[in-house]
Design a protein around this motif. Structure first.
Motif, PDB file in Angstrom:
ATOM      1  N   SER A   1      -9.213  33.306  48.519  1.00 52.94           N
ATOM      2  CA  SER A   1     -10.550  33.686  48.048  1.00 52.94           C
ATOM      3  C   SER A   1     -11.596  32.664  48.447  1.00 52.94           C
ATOM      4  N   ILE A   2     -11.290  31.407  48.222  1.00 51.91           N
ATOM      5  CA  ILE A   2     -12.239  30.348  48.569  1.00 51.91           C
ATOM      6  C   ILE A   2     -12.507  30.345  50.061  1.00 51.91           C
ATOM      7  N   GLN A   3     -11.451  30.453  50.845  1.00 53.74           N
ATOM      8  CA  GLN A   3     -11.613  30.436  52.302  1.00 53.74           C
ATOM      9  C   GLN A   3     -12.459  31.609  52.780  1.00 53.74           C
TER      10      GLN A   3
ATOM     11  N   LEU B   1     -23.844  23.740  45.152  1.00 49.84           N
ATOM     12  CA  LEU B   1     -23.877  24.964  44.355  1.00 49.84           C
ATOM     13  C   LEU B   1     -22.739  25.905  44.745  1.00 49.84           C
ATOM     14  N   PHE B   2     -22.553  26.129  46.041  1.00 53.45           N
ATOM     15  CA  PHE B   2     -21.491  27.027  46.496  1.00 53.45           C
ATOM     16  C   PHE B   2     -20.109  26.445  46.202  1.00 53.45           C
TER      17      PHE B   2
ATOM     18  N   MET C   1     -15.077  26.881  43.235  1.00 54.04           N
ATOM     19  CA  MET C   1     -14.060  26.117  42.518  1.00 54.04           C
ATOM     20  C   MET C   1     -13.916  26.567  41.066  1.00 54.04           C
ATOM     21  N   SER C   2     -14.956  27.189  40.522  1.00 51.03           N
ATOM     22  CA  SER C   2     -14.851  27.688  39.145  1.00 51.03           C
ATOM     23  C   SER C   2     -14.472  29.172  39.096  1.00 51.03           C
TER      24      SER C   2
ATOM     25  N   THR D   1      -9.819  30.538  40.714  1.00 53.08           N
ATOM     26  CA  THR D   1      -8.785  29.616  40.255  1.00 53.08           C
ATOM     27  C   THR D   1      -7.478  30.372  40.027  1.00 53.08           C
ATOM     28  N   PRO D   2      -6.356  29.663  40.156  1.00 51.44           N
ATOM     29  CA  PRO D   2      -5.076  30.328  39.847  1.00 51.44           C
ATOM     30  C   PRO D   2      -5.056  30.880  38.427  1.00 51.44           C
ATOM     31  N   GLU D   3      -5.658  30.162  37.491  1.00 46.13           N
ATOM     32  CA  GLU D   3      -5.665  30.612  36.090  1.00 46.13           C
ATOM     33  C   GLU D   3      -6.404  31.943  35.937  1.00 46.13           C
TER      34      GLU D   3
END
Length: 173
Positions: A23-25, A38-39, A44-45, A48-50
């Protein structure tokens, strides 16, 4: 060269870290040229795996992954029971359909979209108007623009099309 076969399956708890990294990539590659604070804080928030583990335990959420050689190439996330005033006939939102760049144009997105549509009488989504490749993909698959809305991040407003799959098309493939 023939691309490797793509398979689609429901996501599992063991996929949580991989889903977060993918997702991040994909998000950064799609929406940024250079990474601002900001991005960085957003991805990062948000990814997340959680959060993916929580989604897997959420009723009315469907999460499918595309695999190539036991590696995740993409995923589709659908939430049912999510009304959209611009699409009153549909109550399922395709929240996310991400495909890692090496697997675009090889059928991963189409396979994930088929999985996302399965069991949903009507499907709607939002796509950034500047993401022309995604806009063309959804148009090719029968989605039509119903209006627009903004995605707000910090002080920035990013225009999104609200798209819908006409019900006559959504029931069959």
């Amino acid at each position: 060269m023939t691309p490797p076969p793509i398979s689609v399956r429901p996501a599992r708890a063991a996929d949580a870290h991989t889903l977060a990294a993918l997702s991040i990539q994909v998000w950064l590659a799609t929406y940024t040229e250079g990474v601002s604070d900001l991005f960085a804080r957003y991805v990062m928030s948000e990814f997340t795996p959680e959060k993916f583990l929580a989604l897997l335990d959420t009723p009315d959420v469907s999460l499918h992954v595309a695999e190539v050689d036991d590696r995740l190439a993409g995923y589709a996330l659908v939430r049912s029971g999510v009304p959209q005033p611009l699409v009153p006939e549909a109550d399922s939102e395709l929240c996310t359909l991400y495909v890692q760049e090496p697997f675009t144009r090889h059928g991963a997105g189409s396979a994930l979209l088929r999985a996302a549509r399965a069991g949903n009488d009507g499907l709607w989504l939002m796509v950034n108007v500047q993401n022309l490749r995604a806009c063309r993909f959804y148009e090719k698959h029968g989605f039509v623009v119903r209006g627009s809305t903004d995605f707000v991040l910090g002080e920035g407003r990013h225009r999104n099309h609200v798209l819908a799959m006409p019900q006559a098309l959504s029931s069959g493939d």
